[in-house]
Design an enzyme around this catalytic site. Structure first.
Site, PDB file in Angstrom:
ATOM      1  N   LYS A  82     -57.410  -7.372  19.684  1.00  0.00           N
ATOM      2  CA  LYS A  82     -58.018  -8.713  20.398  1.00  0.00           C
ATOM      3  C   LYS A  82     -59.587  -8.582  20.343  1.00  0.00           C
ATOM      4  CE  LYS A  82     -58.775 -10.927  24.537  1.00  0.00           C
ATOM      5  NZ  LYS A  82     -58.188 -10.159  26.861  1.00  0.00           N
ATOM      6  N   SER A 157     -58.423 -15.262  27.671  1.00  0.00           N
ATOM      7  CA  SER A 157     -58.848 -14.576  26.224  1.00  0.00           C
ATOM      8  C   SER A 157     -58.089 -14.233  25.459  1.00  0.00           C
ATOM      9  CB  SER A 157     -59.573 -14.021  27.175  1.00  0.00           C
ATOM     10  OG  SER A 157     -59.385 -12.629  28.243  1.00  0.00           O
ATOM     11  N   SER A 181     -55.508 -12.079  31.473  1.00  0.00           N
ATOM     12  CA  SER A 181     -55.312 -12.111  30.404  1.00  0.00           C
ATOM     13  C   SER A 181     -54.180 -11.606  28.935  1.00  0.00           C
ATOM     14  CB  SER A 181     -56.975 -12.776  29.498  1.00  0.00           C
ATOM     15  OG  SER A 181     -57.321 -13.302  30.286  1.00  0.00           O
TER      16      SER A 181
END
Length: 471
Positions: A82, A157, A181
């Site tokens: 990520k 996210s 998230s």
């Protein structure tokens, strides 16, 4: 196998095939990169890529394989990181013009662990700006589309990771979760996402969000999530909040079942609004889960549930207010919802914040007292199915300048309490959009949560359900 077959092949199958020389790491990486190249104009799950570097990593894995030396558990398996996490020599831009071009000089600890286990990073996945929202868009990277419906929210996210997993960009994807998230994109995209017990996986640099941010695995099978967690977990000197214990035998004991466990079900935590179709799917799935796994399930209304919303919103805006000094220079290039959230947070005084902390401690104690009577709590993961990603809040919900938490009331309580929680696919709406069921366990019982998820997976399998991506 074609590119899609290789892109969707679970790590628990792929890693042994590579070690047994039934398939080449180079062949796998080339197939995944071709799939990404074909689908990315539609999905936009990747924030940063370096195909040459990814192929070089795959070739190095193949040389090590042919050399006959020791191999890690994930040798040659592609993995994504990520874009809030540090990975050396990749940009780490956090979905914001403020951080555009930033390249960290070191890997965050779990990236090191993944690569030491032989995994090959193929790039960074998209995130909302500094991870602030539950919607899959940022000023820097634009909209990340849900693979099940173009332009629809892939969720929160870690949306790029969720979309990448659903689209077959390899088997393993790292996410992080400060208010849902990991679990929310898993719900929206029809995959598995585990927020482990706080401190299970090291976090560096540490978040300033009052120790609520967790790293965790996102995958298409529970076994892959368990394997990834084993590799990522364990104490680390850069994170003083990590747990002393090293990971348990999550993979080896995954299918032990959950006999004798006490399971509670709450459709709304006593306060949350839930869309009727989502509520019906989760209730039916919970009942089938109980029948299939052989346990009794009892509907409950936790006393602490109604105390969460004010705490969740107050802390979210207070912690985002740390970015207030950036507004003078960057406001015009920032997400307007984030700006509104920051402005609200600026109004919270230190005295008010400390009073909130006292209330939070009592709230967390009440959650853990609840789990003295129950081993697991089953809830919806999110109140709504995917909706257009240009919106912050679904059109049929009350509107607010920044409060996306109104449709995500089931996740943040367990960021504050540090309990492990997993989202697993439990069905589809009449529009063909995935819905997730959340299983929450006692603090430290990551194994139990994974076992419960595995039992659910056996009762209501989902691995054969793939998005068409024909838009």
């Amino acid at each position: 196998m074609n590119d899609a077959d290789l892109g969707y092949l679970p790590a628990t199958q792929l890693a042994p095939m590579i070690r047994q020389k039934k398939i080449s790491p180079v062949e796998v990486m080339a197939a995944v990169l071709r799939r990404i190249a074909a689908l990315e104009p539609k999905i936009n799950a990747m924030a940063a890529q370096d195909p040459d570097r990814a192929m070089a990593g795959a070739r190095a894995a193949e040389r090590a394989l042919m050399g006959g030396g020791p191999l890690g558990r994930l040798h040659g398996v592609p993995v994504t990181i990520k874009d809030l996490a540090w990975a050396k020599d990749y940009t780490s831009e956090a979905g914001s013009f403020i951080q555009q071009g930033f390249r960290p000089s070191i890997d965050t600890p779990f990236v090191t662990r993944l690569t030491q286990a032989g995994a090959v990073p193929l790039g960074k996945t998209t995130t909302s700006e500094f991870g602030w929202t539950g919607v899959s868009r940022s000023p820097l990277t634009g909209i990340t589309s849900n693979p099940w419906k173009q332009g629809y929210n892939a969720g929160a996210s870690s949306a790029g990771a969720g979309a990448a997993a659903a689209a077959g960009y390899g088997p393993l994807h790292q996410g992080s979760d400060g208010a849902g998230s990991i679990r929310m994109p898993s719900h929206f995209c029809g995959i598995v996402g585990l927020k482990p017990t706080f401190g299970r996986i090291p976090f560096y640099p540490l978040s300033v969000g009052d120790f609520t941010a967790h790293n965790g695995p996102m995958a298409r099978t529970v076994a892959d999530a368990a394997l990834m967690l084993e590799v990522m977990a364990g104490p680390h000197p850069l994170d003083h909040s990590t747990l002393e214990a090293w990971p348990g035998d999550y993979s080896g004991r995954l299918n032990d079942g959950i006999p004798g466990r006490r399971v509670a079900y709450s459709p709304d935590l006593g306060h949350a609004r839930v869309d009727p179709e989502v509520a019906a799917l989760v209730r039916t799935a919970a009942e089938r889960f109980a029948a299939g796994a052989g346990f009794a399930i009892e509907e409950v209304t936790p006393d602490w549930g109604k105390l969460g919303p004010e705490l969740g919103r107050s802390f979210w805006s207070a912690h985002m207010a740390r970015m207030a000094p950036r507004l003078a220079q960057w406001e015009a290039k920032m997400d307007p919802g984030l700006v509104a959230c920051i402005r609200d947070g600026e109004d919270i005084t230190a005295t008010e914040y400390l009073a909130l902390k006292e209330r939070k401690h009592a709230y967390v104690a009440a959650i853990h007292s609840f789990f003295e009577d129950w081993d697991f709590l089953v809830t919806p993961t999110v109140s709504v199915a995917a909706f257009p990603a240009e919106r912050l809040i679904p059109e049929h919900w009350p509107q607010h300048p920044w409060d996306w938490l109104s449709w995500a009331e089931f996740s943040y309580p367990f960021n504050m309490s540090w309990n492990p929680a997993v989202s697993v696919p439990c069905g589809f709406t009449t529009d063909g959009l995935p819905v997730g069921l959340q299983i929450v366990g006692k603090r430290f019982d990551d194994l139990g949560v994974l076992q419960a998820a595995a039992a659910f997976e056996q009762a209501l399998p989902w691995a054969d359900k793939l998005p068409a991506i024909d838009w």
